[in-house]
Design a protein around this motif. Sequence first.
Motif, short mmCIF file in Angstrom:
data_model
loop_
_atom_site.label_atom_id
_atom_site.label_comp_id
_atom_site.label_asym_id
_atom_site.label_seq_id
_atom_site.Cartn_x
_atom_site.Cartn_y
_atom_site.Cartn_z
N TYR A 255 0.85 -1.19 0.00
CA TYR A 255 0.00 0.00 0.00
C TYR A 255 0.89 1.24 0.00
O TYR A 255 1.54 1.56 0.99
CB TYR A 255 -0.93 0.01 1.21
N LYS A 256 0.95 1.90 -1.14
CA LYS A 256 1.70 3.15 -1.32
C LYS A 256 3.16 3.02 -0.89
O LYS A 256 3.71 3.91 -0.23
CB LYS A 256 1.01 4.29 -0.56
N SER A 257 3.78 1.93 -1.26
CA SER A 257 5.20 1.71 -0.98
C SER A 257 5.96 1.64 -2.29
O SER A 257 5.40 1.28 -3.33
CB SER A 257 5.41 0.42 -0.19
N SER B 92 -2.93 -0.46 -3.73
CA SER B 92 -3.02 0.99 -4.03
C SER B 92 -2.82 1.17 -5.54
O SER B 92 -1.80 1.71 -5.98
CB SER B 92 -1.96 1.76 -3.24
N PRO B 93 -3.78 0.72 -6.34
CA PRO B 93 -3.60 0.65 -7.80
C PRO B 93 -3.43 2.00 -8.49
O PRO B 93 -2.94 2.05 -9.62
CB PRO B 93 -4.88 -0.04 -8.28
N GLU C 242 3.83 5.64 -8.00
CA GLU C 242 5.16 5.21 -7.55
C GLU C 242 5.17 3.71 -7.29
O GLU C 242 6.13 3.01 -7.63
CB GLU C 242 5.56 5.97 -6.29
N THR C 243 4.11 3.21 -6.68
CA THR C 243 4.01 1.77 -6.42
C THR C 243 3.89 0.99 -7.72
O THR C 243 4.58 -0.02 -7.92
CB THR C 243 2.80 1.47 -5.52
N ASN D 226 8.99 -2.40 -12.51
CA ASN D 226 10.44 -2.53 -12.65
C ASN D 226 10.96 -3.80 -11.98
O ASN D 226 11.88 -4.46 -12.49
CB ASN D 226 11.14 -1.31 -12.04
N LEU D 227 10.39 -4.14 -10.83
CA LEU D 227 10.85 -5.32 -10.11
C LEU D 227 10.54 -6.62 -10.85
O LEU D 227 11.24 -7.62 -10.69
CB LEU D 227 10.21 -5.37 -8.71
#
Length: 307
Positions: A11-13, A43-44, A48-49, A55-56
């Motif tokens: 959530y927003k990380s 947190s769709p 930033e998330t 990327n991951l």
Amino acid sequence: MALYSIIIPVYKSSDSLKIIVSELSKMQTELGYKFEIIFVNDSPFFLETVNMLGNLRIGNDNVKIVTFRKNQGQHIATLAGINIALGDFIITMDDDLQHPVSELPKLIEGIQTSNAEGVFAIPNYRNRKHSFWRSVASYLLKKSDSIFLEKPKGLILSSYRIMTKDLAQATLNSYNAMPAVSSLMVNASNNLINVKVKHTSREFGETNYTFSKLLSLALNGILYYSSLPLRILGIVGIIGFLGSMLFIISIIFRKLAVGIDFPGYASTVTLISFFGGLNLFAFGIIGEYLLRIIKEQQKPNLKDLIK
């Protein structure tokens, strides 16, 4: 080699997620574990998330991304991850690094060297890193769990945990509209233990578990996972009815033995006591019926009862 599915509700990380994947990859190489990493994005619309998770996924074949259409909460996110996990063991942890990745081997060792179906990591309380009010709310939640949940004595629940695939499936099969994963685990099995781990300060973001949310979680645990309130209602109703009957008998005896100075007093008090007691008795019966309806809805899958 056993496969460990690690489920991380997000959530927003962002930055913490990169560190988690890096440390898990290093642990795989150094200790020989095989991990499946499942991020559940709760947190769709937080870009930033979304960007970090995208990327991951590049170059990491063992990373899976699940994205909700809207925010559903940590427990639903955890269950969604369990639902697609392929591992022999399921691990759940937070996305803020307060659950140190370096402590993960303690959980794995705990379930491998015992006969337990689930292991909860609990912090060394001298090193616990929570605010005062968060600590107070957590304490109240722990106390309500001890009173209302039929869990093993001394067991402390947490969101940093590992469970067998069978227990994870049993948890999935019994979840409700407002689930609490740890409570579902306790409902499914008593073969659960604790291991102590380090607990670090939050380096990224702010906690979503405010004092009021933790109290709400405790209330949900009482109403969804315990029949004790209905049992109390039923007992109070029956006791109230019996008490009113005794009071009516005493009024009648007094009327016959010594008389009552106020005309209509005996009949009025008798009727009020009778119907008041009858209402309490009815509440008790309704409580018992509600209890049985709830138990019927929560009846387990017979396959989940077999280890």
